[in-house]
Scaffold this active site. Structure first.
Site, PDB file in Angstrom:
ATOM      1  N   ASP A 154     -47.321   6.059 -31.114  1.00 50.36           N
ATOM      2  CA  ASP A 154     -46.624   6.203 -29.831  1.00 50.36           C
ATOM      3  C   ASP A 154     -46.229   7.652 -29.527  1.00 50.36           C
ATOM      4  O   ASP A 154     -45.608   7.920 -28.498  1.00 50.36           O
ATOM      5  CB  ASP A 154     -45.410   5.260 -29.751  1.00 50.36           C
ATOM      6  CG  ASP A 154     -44.402   5.525 -30.853  1.00 50.36           C
ATOM      7  OD1 ASP A 154     -44.567   6.496 -31.626  1.00 50.36           O
ATOM      8  OD2 ASP A 154     -43.440   4.743 -30.957  1.00 50.36           O
ATOM      9  N   ASP A 159     -52.712   3.585 -42.723  1.00 47.14           N
ATOM     10  CA  ASP A 159     -53.951   4.302 -42.404  1.00 47.14           C
ATOM     11  C   ASP A 159     -54.772   4.594 -43.659  1.00 47.14           C
ATOM     12  O   ASP A 159     -56.006   4.552 -43.634  1.00 47.14           O
ATOM     13  CB  ASP A 159     -53.677   5.581 -41.580  1.00 47.14           C
ATOM     14  CG  ASP A 159     -52.638   6.501 -42.194  1.00 47.14           C
ATOM     15  OD1 ASP A 159     -52.036   6.157 -43.229  1.00 47.14           O
ATOM     16  OD2 ASP A 159     -52.417   7.592 -41.619  1.00 47.14           O
ATOM     17  N   HIS A 161     -49.826  15.590 -35.001  1.00 47.46           N
ATOM     18  CA  HIS A 161     -48.879  16.701 -35.079  1.00 47.46           C
ATOM     19  C   HIS A 161     -48.841  17.346 -36.461  1.00 47.46           C
ATOM     20  O   HIS A 161     -47.995  18.183 -36.748  1.00 47.46           O
ATOM     21  CB  HIS A 161     -47.481  16.279 -34.601  1.00 47.46           C
ATOM     22  CG  HIS A 161     -46.914  15.097 -35.324  1.00 47.46           C
ATOM     23  ND1 HIS A 161     -46.559  15.135 -36.636  1.00 47.46           N
ATOM     24  CD2 HIS A 161     -46.653  13.845 -34.894  1.00 47.46           C
ATOM     25  CE1 HIS A 161     -46.084  13.953 -36.994  1.00 47.46           C
ATOM     26  NE2 HIS A 161     -46.135  13.135 -35.953  1.00 47.46           N
TER      27      HIS A 161
HETATM   28  N1  UDP Z   1     -43.073   3.440 -36.578  1.00 45.08           N
HETATM   29  C1  UDP Z   1     -42.832   2.089 -36.711  1.00 45.08           C
HETATM   30  N2  UDP Z   1     -41.696   1.684 -37.371  1.00 45.08           N
HETATM   31  C2  UDP Z   1     -40.819   2.578 -37.879  1.00 45.08           C
HETATM   32  C3  UDP Z   1     -41.067   3.952 -37.742  1.00 45.08           C
HETATM   33  C4  UDP Z   1     -42.225   4.360 -37.087  1.00 45.08           C
HETATM   34  O1  UDP Z   1     -43.616   1.270 -36.246  1.00 45.08           O
HETATM   35  O2  UDP Z   1     -39.824   2.155 -38.458  1.00 45.08           O
HETATM   36  C5  UDP Z   1     -44.283   3.877 -35.876  1.00 45.08           C
HETATM   37  C6  UDP Z   1     -43.983   4.821 -34.724  1.00 45.08           C
HETATM   38  O3  UDP Z   1     -43.702   4.111 -33.558  1.00 45.08           O
HETATM   39  C7  UDP Z   1     -45.274   5.633 -34.652  1.00 45.08           C
HETATM   40  C8  UDP Z   1     -45.734   5.675 -36.109  1.00 45.08           C
HETATM   41  O4  UDP Z   1     -45.079   4.596 -36.769  1.00 45.08           O
HETATM   42  O5  UDP Z   1     -46.251   4.982 -33.863  1.00 45.08           O
HETATM   43  C9  UDP Z   1     -45.411   6.987 -36.796  1.00 45.08           C
HETATM   44  O6  UDP Z   1     -44.029   7.223 -36.701  1.00 45.08           O
HETATM   45  P1  UDP Z   1     -43.398   8.695 -36.659  1.00 45.08           P
HETATM   46  O7  UDP Z   1     -44.108   9.496 -35.612  1.00 45.08           O
HETATM   47  O8  UDP Z   1     -41.926   8.546 -36.525  1.00 45.08           O
HETATM   48  O9  UDP Z   1     -43.678   9.243 -38.114  1.00 45.08           O
HETATM   49  P2  UDP Z   1     -44.777  10.225 -38.712  1.00 45.08           P
HETATM   50  O10 UDP Z   1     -45.510   9.376 -39.709  1.00 45.08           O
HETATM   51  O11 UDP Z   1     -45.663  10.709 -37.607  1.00 45.08           O
HETATM   52  O12 UDP Z   1     -43.993  11.306 -39.333  1.00 45.08           O
HETATM   53 MN    MN Z   2     -45.564  10.968 -35.552  1.00 42.20          MN
END
Ligand code: UDP
Ligand code: MN
Length: 273
Positions: A102, A189, A213
Site C-alpha cells: 500500500d 515474499d 523504497h
Molecule cells: N502490513 C500489514 N500488516 C501490518 C504491517 C504492514 O499488512 O501489521 C502491510 C502494509 O500495509 C504494506 C506492507 O505490509 O502493504 C509493508 O508494510 P510497511 O511498508 O509498513 O513495511 P516495510 O516492510 O516496507 O518496511
Molecule cells: Mn513499505
C-alpha cells in the site's frame, strides 16, 4: 499468435492487481491510492486488509477484502494475507497476478504494456530483487548449505503468470501458503520465492521497472517515470525517501504520489493546468 514475441491480446482486464494493506494504514496510505492510480484500474484492483470500513468499501465498489488475518506485522499474519491474495487470484480466472504494497504507486498503462511482452500460458515470475545474493538455507546442526534461491521483493511489486500460479496450486492454495511460510520461517515474499524457485524450479525474471523504497527514490529521473511500473515512498525518522517530481507542495503531497499522478496523467481534474 505469440510468434511476434508480443502478446498484444493482454489488456488491463486480464490482470488481477492486489494490494496488501492494514487497519493501521487505512487513513494514511489508502486515500492517496484511491485518489490516484486506483482510478485507472477500479475494476481490476482489490485491497486485502484486516478490518471493515464502510466508506472504503463504497469508494472501491466493494473491492476491499477482509482477510480475517490479524492486523500485525508478524510473519504469520503477513503470510496469511498473501495466501488470501493468491487464492482470490485463482478464483478470479485472470491471466496475471500482480501484488503490490500500500506504499506503492502503480503505473497502470505501463504494467499492462510490460506484461504484453510475456505469455501468461508460460511460467513467469517477474519482479525485482532486494538483495545482491540469493537467500541461503542451511541444514542444522551441521550448517551445510541445503539450497539457495532468489525472490522478488514484495515492496516493489511482482507478477506471476496464471500458468505458474496453477502449478503452485498443490503446495500453495487453500491456505497451504501459510504452512510453507511457517515451515521455512521466512516472510511472505521470500516464501513466494522459495515456492517458485526451489519447489517449482522456475527462475525469477528481473524486471527493473519495479521499485521499492529500498532504493533511493530521488535517483529515478522524471524522464523515465513513464517507463516504470511501480514507485514507493518511506519516511525514516524525519527523512522522506520520495520521488523528486515537480508538482504540489510537499506539505500537501508529502509522498509525492499526487504530483507523480499529475505528471503522468495531467488530465485529472485536481491537476493544475
Ligand atoms: N502490513 C500489514 N500488516 C501490518 C504491517 C504492514 O499488512 O501489521 C502491510 C502494509 O500495509 C504494506 C506492507 O505490509 O502493504 C509493508 O508494510 P510497511 O511498508 O509498513 O513495511 P516495510 O516492510 O516496507 O518496511
Ligand atoms: Mn513499505
Amino acid at each position: 499468435i505469440y510468434n511476434s514475441g508480443q502478446n498484444k491480446n493482454i489488456t488491463l482486464d486480464d490482470i488481477f492487481i492486489s494490494v496488501k494493506t492494514t487497519k493501521h494504514y487505512q487513513y494514511t496510505r489508502l486515500p492517496i491510492i484511491l485518489k490516484t492510480w486506483f482510478q485507472l484500474a477500479k475494476q481490476q484492483t482489490w485491497f486485502f486488509t484486516d478490518t471493515e470500513n464502510r466508506q472504503h468499501q463504497n469508494q472501491t465498489n466493494g473491492h476491499m477484502v477482509n482477510t480475517n488475518c490479524s492486523a500485525s506485522h508478524q510473519r504469520k499474519h503477513l503470510c496469511c494475507k498473501m495466501s488470501v491474495e493468491y487464492d482470490h487470484f485463482l478464483e478470479s480466472g485472470k491471466k496475471w497476478f500482480c501484488h503490490f504494497d500500500d506504499d506503492n504507486y502503480v503505473n497502470v498503462p505501463r504494467l499492462v504494456s510490460v506484461l504484453q511482452k510475456y505469455n501468461h500460458q508460460e511460467d513467469w515470475y517477474l519482479g525485482r530483487t532486494s538483495i545482491y545474493e540469493p537467500v541461503k538455507l542451511y541444514k542444522k546442526p551441521t550448517n551445510k548449505l541445503m539450497f539457495s534461491f532468489w525472490f522478488a521483493t514484495g515492496g516493489a511489486g511482482f507478477c506471476i503468470s496464471r500458468s505458474l500460479a496453477l502449478k503452485m496450486l498443490p503446495v500453495a492454495s487453500g491456505g497451504r501458503f501459510i504452512s510453507i511460510c511457517e515451515g521455512i520461517r521466512l516472510p511472505d515474499d521470500v516464501s513466494m520465492g522459495f515456492i517458485i524457485e526451489h519447489l517449482m524450479k522456475k527462475n525469477l525474471t528481473l524486471v527493473p521497472e519495479f521499485h521499492s523504497h529500498l532504493e533511493q527514490m530521488k535517483l529515478l529521473a522524471p524522464e523515465t517515470f513513464r517507463d516504470q511500473i511501480s514507485f514507493s515512498y518511506a519516511k525514516v525518522k524525519d527523512e522522506w525517501n520520495v520521488l523528486n517530481v515537480p508538482g504540489f507542495d510537499t506539505r500537501y503531497d508529502p509522498t509525492r504520489f499526487l504530483s507523480l499522478h499529475c505528471f503522468l496523467f495531467p488530465q485529472f481534474k485536481y491537476c493544475p493546468r
